[in-house]
Design an enzyme around this catalytic site. Structure first.
Site, PDB file in Angstrom:
ATOM      1  N   PRO A  65     -31.161 -12.012 -25.995  1.00  0.00           N
ATOM      2  CA  PRO A  65     -30.834 -10.600 -25.750  1.00  0.00           C
ATOM      3  C   PRO A  65     -29.349 -10.338 -25.965  1.00  0.00           C
ATOM      4  O   PRO A  65     -28.538 -11.271 -25.999  1.00  0.00           O
ATOM      5  CB  PRO A  65     -31.237 -10.400 -24.278  1.00  0.00           C
ATOM      6  CG  PRO A  65     -32.099 -11.568 -23.930  1.00  0.00           C
ATOM      7  CD  PRO A  65     -31.651 -12.699 -24.795  1.00  0.00           C
ATOM      8  N   THR A 108     -25.595 -12.191 -24.113  1.00  0.00           N
ATOM      9  CA  THR A 108     -25.837 -13.499 -23.495  1.00  0.00           C
ATOM     10  C   THR A 108     -24.877 -14.578 -23.987  1.00  0.00           C
ATOM     11  O   THR A 108     -24.955 -15.710 -23.513  1.00  0.00           O
ATOM     12  CB  THR A 108     -27.287 -13.941 -23.750  1.00  0.00           C
ATOM     13  OG1 THR A 108     -27.577 -13.858 -25.154  1.00  0.00           O
ATOM     14  CG2 THR A 108     -28.258 -13.054 -22.995  1.00  0.00           C
ATOM     15  N   GLY A 109     -24.010 -14.272 -24.931  1.00  0.00           N
ATOM     16  CA  GLY A 109     -22.983 -15.224 -25.342  1.00  0.00           C
ATOM     17  C   GLY A 109     -23.281 -15.981 -26.611  1.00  0.00           C
ATOM     18  O   GLY A 109     -22.807 -17.110 -26.789  1.00  0.00           O
ATOM     19  N   LYS A 110     -24.028 -15.395 -27.525  1.00  0.00           N
ATOM     20  CA  LYS A 110     -24.362 -16.099 -28.774  1.00  0.00           C
ATOM     21  C   LYS A 110     -23.113 -16.306 -29.627  1.00  0.00           C
ATOM     22  O   LYS A 110     -22.883 -17.402 -30.154  1.00  0.00           O
ATOM     23  CB  LYS A 110     -25.424 -15.290 -29.538  1.00  0.00           C
ATOM     24  CG  LYS A 110     -26.731 -15.138 -28.782  1.00  0.00           C
ATOM     25  CD  LYS A 110     -27.780 -14.409 -29.596  1.00  0.00           C
ATOM     26  CE  LYS A 110     -27.445 -12.944 -29.793  1.00  0.00           C
ATOM     27  NZ  LYS A 110     -27.434 -12.181 -28.524  1.00  0.00           N
ATOM     28  N   THR A 111     -22.311 -15.267 -29.785  1.00  0.00           N
ATOM     29  CA  THR A 111     -21.085 -15.399 -30.579  1.00  0.00           C
ATOM     30  C   THR A 111     -20.104 -16.362 -29.924  1.00  0.00           C
ATOM     31  O   THR A 111     -19.465 -17.181 -30.599  1.00  0.00           O
ATOM     32  CB  THR A 111     -20.432 -14.021 -30.756  1.00  0.00           C
ATOM     33  OG1 THR A 111     -21.374 -13.119 -31.338  1.00  0.00           O
ATOM     34  CG2 THR A 111     -19.210 -14.113 -31.654  1.00  0.00           C
ATOM     35  N   HIS A 166     -36.381  13.610  -1.866  1.00  0.00           N
ATOM     36  CA  HIS A 166     -36.964  12.887  -3.006  1.00  0.00           C
ATOM     37  C   HIS A 166     -36.612  11.399  -2.932  1.00  0.00           C
ATOM     38  O   HIS A 166     -37.505  10.540  -3.035  1.00  0.00           O
ATOM     39  CB  HIS A 166     -36.443  13.495  -4.306  1.00  0.00           C
ATOM     40  CG  HIS A 166     -37.011  12.856  -5.542  1.00  0.00           C
ATOM     41  ND1 HIS A 166     -38.009  13.437  -6.277  1.00  0.00           N
ATOM     42  CD2 HIS A 166     -36.716  11.683  -6.170  1.00  0.00           C
ATOM     43  CE1 HIS A 166     -38.314  12.640  -7.302  1.00  0.00           C
ATOM     44  NE2 HIS A 166     -37.532  11.580  -7.262  1.00  0.00           N
ATOM     45  N   GLU A 167     -35.340  11.092  -2.742  1.00  0.00           N
ATOM     46  CA  GLU A 167     -34.932   9.687  -2.679  1.00  0.00           C
ATOM     47  C   GLU A 167     -35.441   9.014  -1.413  1.00  0.00           C
ATOM     48  O   GLU A 167     -35.757   7.813  -1.433  1.00  0.00           O
ATOM     49  CB  GLU A 167     -33.405   9.578  -2.766  1.00  0.00           C
ATOM     50  CG  GLU A 167     -32.800  10.109  -4.051  1.00  0.00           C
ATOM     51  CD  GLU A 167     -33.364   9.445  -5.293  1.00  0.00           C
ATOM     52  OE1 GLU A 167     -33.763   8.269  -5.219  1.00  0.00           O
ATOM     53  OE2 GLU A 167     -33.425  10.107  -6.336  1.00  0.00           O
ATOM     54  N   ASP A 197     -40.087   9.877 -13.147  1.00  0.00           N
ATOM     55  CA  ASP A 197     -40.962   9.007 -12.353  1.00  0.00           C
ATOM     56  C   ASP A 197     -42.392   9.057 -12.873  1.00  0.00           C
ATOM     57  O   ASP A 197     -43.053   8.020 -13.013  1.00  0.00           O
ATOM     58  CB  ASP A 197     -40.931   9.437 -10.887  1.00  0.00           C
ATOM     59  CG  ASP A 197     -39.539   9.344 -10.290  1.00  0.00           C
ATOM     60  OD1 ASP A 197     -38.769   8.482 -10.745  1.00  0.00           O
ATOM     61  OD2 ASP A 197     -39.221  10.138  -9.383  1.00  0.00           O
TER      62      ASP A 197
END
Length: 639
Positions: free
Chosen positions: A197, A200-203, A418-419, A494
């Site tokens: 994804p 994630t640190g590929k480079t 609502h919350e 929702d």
């Protein structure tokens, strides 16, 4: 010769050409002012006493007439000795100038216009190359060379991806001691594909491999190959690999290779396009490597499903390394790496922060540390506290607070109920995740947010968990109906999410009375990178059954949430009042409200404070009759 010396030489040449050109024009202008006469007329005028003075330069004579002091010039033969006798007899002042200088100067003067034109042409070409046009270098690779003298990135700078580092350590051994493997008949891998994804640190992993192996590192993006001109992409691929072979052993890193490596023949405009020619050249170059070249191609993508199969076969990309999101131990290691340059307060516990950030990628964690440092700087603190990191985590998860957004009292009341509906259902249903915080301060695009964080990383979820999420999503709309006696548009998102989740449960997960079957074949276009249609591979009767099952799941969640909220109206009123008073309540506040306890008085700064991750882990642990919860994967619920 370095670029500075070349520039100086070039401008000196331009200046010399300009001087030559000026002399040519100056000479032409002087000559144009003199009257050209014939030699016979010159002799006749001299004998008649009409010439005042002359200047002899080689085979040319320049002079002035006595009348009006007009100038003239004449070409004289070199073998005419009587010329000086005639001039002396008629009292003409004679001046002789030596013309025995170097003939090269005359040649330069004669050819100076051509030289100036050539210099101007070179100047225009240099200007075009130094600008954005790159008129003569379209086919050159745009790869950037990270040499060994530059700042190195090593595996110490990479954390949270231990499995990927183990896979790549062999690549380092190949680059360091290739002969060790070749003696046993081993073949150096030609390519390594990093899949994972975003963030994630590929480079970073690719740069760490180059730093550990102590070899040159060429970096280029997949989008840098294709231009508007035909053949440029293939030419750049050839040039890239030529540079790599000259600097072998080295690493060539292509970021976002899906930009050039997509499946061939999937374009909407036909299969013969520039991108495919670039991919074909890339396939040829990778397959043309010799075993001892010492050039390893490393590529990164988050869309391996769209890559051409010929690119993924062994012999091109021999290894596929999955770089996933870190687990709780990996997140702690990532936080320690990024927190090295940040002065931390004594109350900061990186282990607690790691437990409270499930699903975060390395980039998310780096952003959280940076936001925490900025928060401390805004408050003029010398160290970063736990409260700064918690505020940064909320900002990353829910978005920045929009306190300047003006809401009416009625809108605040609607948002509070609502919350509260989301929060009460989440807190009293089993199989749900712990609540973290509820706020009616607008964040991002939402007027209010109910945020929760899972206790641990989830890789699969159960049917009970999904049914609980449906009930939580319905809580906001039900609270509006029961306590406000009206419906608002705040529940639109929702309802959309609940419908999508229920349909996936029926059509993809097989969690309905229709059984373990998949309905609706997705029609995907590799060129577009996502599904654009869904093929209907079922009958009208089955479609009605699917709709009935989707409605049944949503209705069941609706009924359960309605019953729960209707039975706990006092708690709902108390939580809504607390939200209207404090705007934000944390995990401890929610627990006290549900247990019927009074909340502590507000702090002078206003608000109940920020919840720590310890609070998150302690809120209403699942029991036989109720559990703690929220929305899946820490996703906020918009009002």
């Amino acid at each position: 010769m370095n670029s500075t010396v070349k520039t100086i030489v070039f401008w000196v040449f331009i200046l010399a050409c300009c001087i030559l050109l000026w002399q040519v024009f100056q000479r032409s202008s002087n000559t144009g002012k003199e009257q050209e006469i014939s030699f016979s007329q010159f002799l006749n005028d001299a004998q008649q006493g009409q010439i005042h003075d002359v200047t002899v330069v080689g085979g040319e004579v320049h002079g002035h007439f006595r009348s009006a002091n007009a100038a003239f010039h004449v070409e004289v033969p070199t073998n005419y000795p009587q010329l000086y006798d005639i001039l002396n007899k008629n009292h003409v002042a004679v001046t002789v100038k030596d013309n025995s200088g170097s003939p090269w100067w005359s040649i330069l003067i004669q050819f100076s216009p051509v030289l100036v034109l050539v210099a101007l042409w070179f100047f225009m070409i240099r200007q075009m190359q130094s600008g954005g046009n790159k008129a003569l270098s379209f086919g050159k690779s745009r790869a950037r060379l990270l040499s060994m003298q530059q700042k190195k990135v090593t595996f110490k700078d990479v954390a949270g991806v231990d499995e990927a580092k183990e896979e790549l350590k062999e690549i380092i051994e190949f680059l360091r001691e290739a002969q060790k493997f070749q003696k046993l008949g081993g073949r150096i891998p030609k390519g390594v594909l990093l899949v994972g994804p975003p963030g994630t640190g590929k480079t970073l992993l690719a740069r760490a491999v180059a730093g550990e192996a102590n070899v040159p590192f060429f970096s280029i993006s997949g989008s840098d190959f294709v231009e508007m001109f035909v053949g440029v992409g293939a030419s750049r691929v050839r040039d890239l690999f030529e540079q790599g072979k000259k600097n072998a052993p080295c690493i060539i890193f292509i970021d976002e290779i899906d930009a050039v490596g997509r499946h061939r023949g999937a374009g909407l405009g036909g299969g013969h396009d520039e991108r495919e020619q670039t991919l074909n050249q890339l396939l040829v170059e990778m397959d043309g490597f010799e075993a001892n070249d010492g050039v390893i191609l490393v590529a990164a993508t988050n869309r391996p499903d769209v890559l051409d199969p010929a690119l993924l076969r062994p012999g091109r990309f021999d290894r596929r390394v999955v770089v996933g999101r870190p687990d709780v131990r990996g997140r702690e290691e990532v936080l320690r790496v990024h927190a090295k340059k940040v002065p931390l307060a004594e109350d900061v516990d990186l282990r607690v922060l790691a437990r409270g950030t499930p699903g975060f990628s390395g980039a998310d964690l780096a952003n959280m540390v940076n936001e925490g440092a900025l928060s401390a700087a805004r408050a003029n603190r010398k160290v970063v506290t736990m409260q700064d990191f918690e505020s940064a985590k909320d900002k990353v998860l829910m978005g920045a607070e929009r306190k300047s957004m003006l809401l009416t009292d009625e809108e605040k009341r609607v948002t509070a109920y609502h919350e509260s509906g989301h929060a009460i259902v989440a807190a009293m249903r089993k199989h749900a995740d712990p609540l973290h915080k509820v706020t009616i301060i607008p964040r991002g695009m939402a007027l209010g947010v109910t945020m929760q964080l899972p206790e641990e990383d989830k890789h699969t979820v159960t049917k009970d968990y999904l049914e609980t999420q449906l009930a939580i999503l319905m809580g906001g709309r039900i609270a509006e109906e029961i306590f406000l006696h009206q419906m608002t548009t705040g529940a639109g998102n929702d309802i959309e999410r609940a419908t999508e989740m229920a349909r996936k449960m029926v059509c993809e997960y097989g969690m309905s009375r229709l059984g373990p079957l998949t309905y609706g074949k997705k029609e995907e276009q590799i060129f577009l990178g996502r599904e654009i249609a869904q093929h209907r591979d079922f009958s009208e009767e089955t479609a009605r059954q699917i709709d009935a099952e989707v409605r049944s799941l949503v209705d069941e969640a609706y009924r359960a949430s309605y019953q729960l909220l209707n039975d706990n109206q006092p708690i709902m009123h108390k939580m809504a009042a607390a939200l209207l008073e404090r705007e934000t309540i944390d995990a401890n506040d929610i627990r006290m409200i549900i247990e019927g306890k009074d909340l502590p008085p507000l702090k002078p700064s206003g608000g109940s404070g920020t919840a720590t991750t310890d609070d998150v882990q302690q809120v209403l642990k699942p029991s036989s009759d109720r559990g703690a919860g929220g929305l899946p994967e820490g996703s906020p619920s918009p009002a």
